[in-house]
Design an enzyme around this catalytic site. Structure first.
Site, PDB file in Angstrom:
ATOM      1  N   HIS A 142       0.843  -1.200   0.000  1.00 42.60           N
ATOM      2  CA  HIS A 142       0.000   0.000   0.000  1.00 42.60           C
ATOM      3  C   HIS A 142       0.876   1.247   0.000  1.00 42.60           C
ATOM      4  CE1 HIS A 142      -4.025  -1.863   1.053  1.00 42.60           C
ATOM      5  NE2 HIS A 142      -3.181  -2.885   1.061  1.00 42.60           N
ATOM      6  N   HIS A 196      -3.121  -5.234   8.097  1.00 38.41           N
ATOM      7  CA  HIS A 196      -2.072  -4.240   7.871  1.00 38.41           C
ATOM      8  C   HIS A 196      -1.835  -3.465   9.160  1.00 38.41           C
ATOM      9  CE1 HIS A 196      -1.321  -4.741   3.556  1.00 38.41           C
ATOM     10  NE2 HIS A 196      -2.603  -5.087   3.498  1.00 38.41           N
ATOM     11  N   HIS A 217      -5.993 -11.449   5.244  1.00 32.25           N
ATOM     12  CA  HIS A 217      -4.877 -12.317   4.822  1.00 32.25           C
ATOM     13  C   HIS A 217      -3.972 -12.705   6.002  1.00 32.25           C
ATOM     14  CE1 HIS A 217      -2.995  -8.400   4.358  1.00 32.25           C
ATOM     15  NE2 HIS A 217      -3.414  -8.222   3.127  1.00 32.25           N
ATOM     16  N   ASP A 249      -1.220 -20.054  -1.445  1.00 34.23           N
ATOM     17  CA  ASP A 249      -0.427 -20.266  -2.653  1.00 34.23           C
ATOM     18  C   ASP A 249       0.947 -20.846  -2.359  1.00 34.23           C
ATOM     19  OD1 ASP A 249       0.753 -18.065  -1.475  1.00 34.23           O
ATOM     20  OD2 ASP A 249       0.585 -16.748  -3.226  1.00 34.23           O
ATOM     21  N   GLY A 250       1.269 -21.097  -1.077  1.00 34.23           N
ATOM     22  CA  GLY A 250       2.575 -21.620  -0.721  1.00 34.23           C
ATOM     23  C   GLY A 250       3.663 -20.573  -0.731  1.00 34.23           C
ATOM     24  N   ASP A 276      -6.671 -12.655  -3.169  1.00 32.52           N
ATOM     25  CA  ASP A 276      -5.935 -11.392  -3.203  1.00 32.52           C
ATOM     26  C   ASP A 276      -5.411 -11.150  -4.613  1.00 32.52           C
ATOM     27  OD1 ASP A 276      -5.053  -9.020  -2.121  1.00 32.52           O
ATOM     28  OD2 ASP A 276      -3.236  -9.854  -1.237  1.00 32.52           O
ATOM     29  N   GLY A 311      -0.174  -8.428  -3.586  1.00 32.95           N
ATOM     30  CA  GLY A 311      -1.268  -9.285  -4.012  1.00 32.95           C
ATOM     31  C   GLY A 311      -0.746 -10.653  -4.398  1.00 32.95           C
TER      32      GLY A 311
END
Length: 384
Positions: A142, A196, A217, A249-250, A276, A311
């Site tokens: 961000h 965040h 996340h 996603d590892g 994401d 992301g």
């Protein structure tokens, strides 16, 4: 599709359990019943869906897709493009997500979301505003110049927007909001997510008591579990009421950490899957820009030039496969993490995530290898 028809498959997962040699009956865009295929009326139109049917996936964090980022083009056309780009991967309901931006871009995104809701854009569930009320210490990708505390005007704008959106989720950090603001947002029906942030365990718990119900996340851009300070990650796993998105996603979270988290988490709040995803989904793009900075697509990840993750290059069926094959979850639980649990997190389980009578006929057909073979939104086939 109007009228009634049936989808048949060797196995139908209804969100709770499996039905063998079953049929899913759809009428006027809604689920009517799950029944043995042999019990269908002879004149009922039917489609052989193959190996498996499951409720369509629900993604609560989608920054872009089809070459489009909501930040760059905060309009209803972009929302249509993003929703359409994710449908071939099994996602039938999603929250287009605005990453921290200017007040003007935020207002435009809200207006676009309100129009998308009015026009009933297929796959549009509502909006996720990820920022700008975050912590500089855990800013991730961000833009730090755009992060700021929540004002009374910001609070009022969110509450006003909620009246015109099916779902409004906002990610905030305790460093930039106060518990009274969170309570007001939650009272207005806004889903408040903590993320965040470098907050402490005690503060995270206090914000959950004020009305925050989700963590954004899990393990990424948040205070971690330490021996004397459990941080937001620890508070999320230890606070039963908190749900949490997970990028499976590892890359964003180590598989061992995911296994520990899944074993540790107790409900009613659950860990659910998010992508994401960025503009790259459904394209062969190798780079794109966000707030004027280039993000590079390489080796299955998206990163700024300094290596910061920005992301994910992830779609929902890939996340389901990862949870089932790499993490070792039972397939039914992996499917729930992609459908029922996110629906529950935003108060939509009455119509999404289960094949219950009267629920939306949002459906994904899968092969034995978990390849997408068909997708329906409201009973209308949208993919392949």
């Amino acid at each position: 599709m109007t009228g009634a028809f049936a989808l048949t498959a060797r196995r139908v997962f209804d969100g709770d359990g499996w039905h063998d040699d079953a049929a899913l009956v759809v009428r006027d865009g809604l689920v009517e019943a799950v029944m043995p295929a042999g019990s269908l009326p002879a004149d009922m139109p039917r489609i052989d869906a193959g190996a498996m049917l499951a409720p369509g996936f629900v993604d609560l964090q989608v920054n872009g897709g089809g070459g489009v980022m909501l930040n760059d083009h905060p309009d209803v056309a972009s929302i249509r493009t993003i929703c359409a780009a994710h449908a071939p991967f099994g996602t039938t309901a999603l929250l287009p997500t605005l990453i921290t931006d200017t007040p003007e871009i935020t207002a435009a995104a809200i207006a676009a979301g309100e129009l998308a809701a009015k026009e009933a854009v297929p796959g549009f569930l509502g909006l996720h505003l990820e920022g700008p009320h975050l912590s500089l210490a855990r800013k991730g990708a961000h833009d730090p110049k755009l992060i700021r505390p929540m004002t009374e005007a910001d609070e009022a704008a969110l509450i006003a927007a909620r009246k015109h959106l099916p779902v409004l989720l906002t990610t905030v950090a305790p460093e930039s909001v106060d518990p009274q603001q969170v309570a007001a947002l939650a009272q207005a029906g806004i889903v408040v997510s903590l993320g965040h942030t470098d907050t402490t365990y005690a503060t995270a718990r206090a914000f959950a008591e004020a009305g925050a119900s989700v963590a954004t996340h899990l393990f990424n851009a948040m205070s971690q579990i330490g021996n004397r300070e459990p941080g937001l990650a620890g508070a999320t796993l230890d606070t039963q009421a908190l749900s949490a998105g997970l990028i499976a996603d590892g890359i964003h979270v180590d598989p061992a950490t995911i296994r520990i988290a899944v074993r540790a988490k107790r409900g009613p709040g659950k860990i659910f899957l998010v992508t994401d995803a960025m503009a790259t989904i459904g394209t062969d793009m190798t780079s794109f820009t966000l707030n004027g900075r280039t993000i590079y697509r390489k080796d299955g990840s998206l990163r700024l030039s300094d290596g910061t993750l920005a992301g994910a290059d992830l779609d929902m069926i890939s996340a389901v496969r990862f949870m089932h094959r790499t993490i070792g979850l039972d397939l039914a639980e992996a499917l729930r993490m992609a459908s029922l649990y996110p629906a529950e997190a935003v108060g939509q389980a009455h119509r999404l995530g289960r094949f219950a009578t009267g629920a939306a006929a949002d459906i994904v057909a899968l092969s034995d290898k978990l390849d997408i073979k068909g997708v329906w939104i409201g009973g209308r086939q949208v993919a392949p």
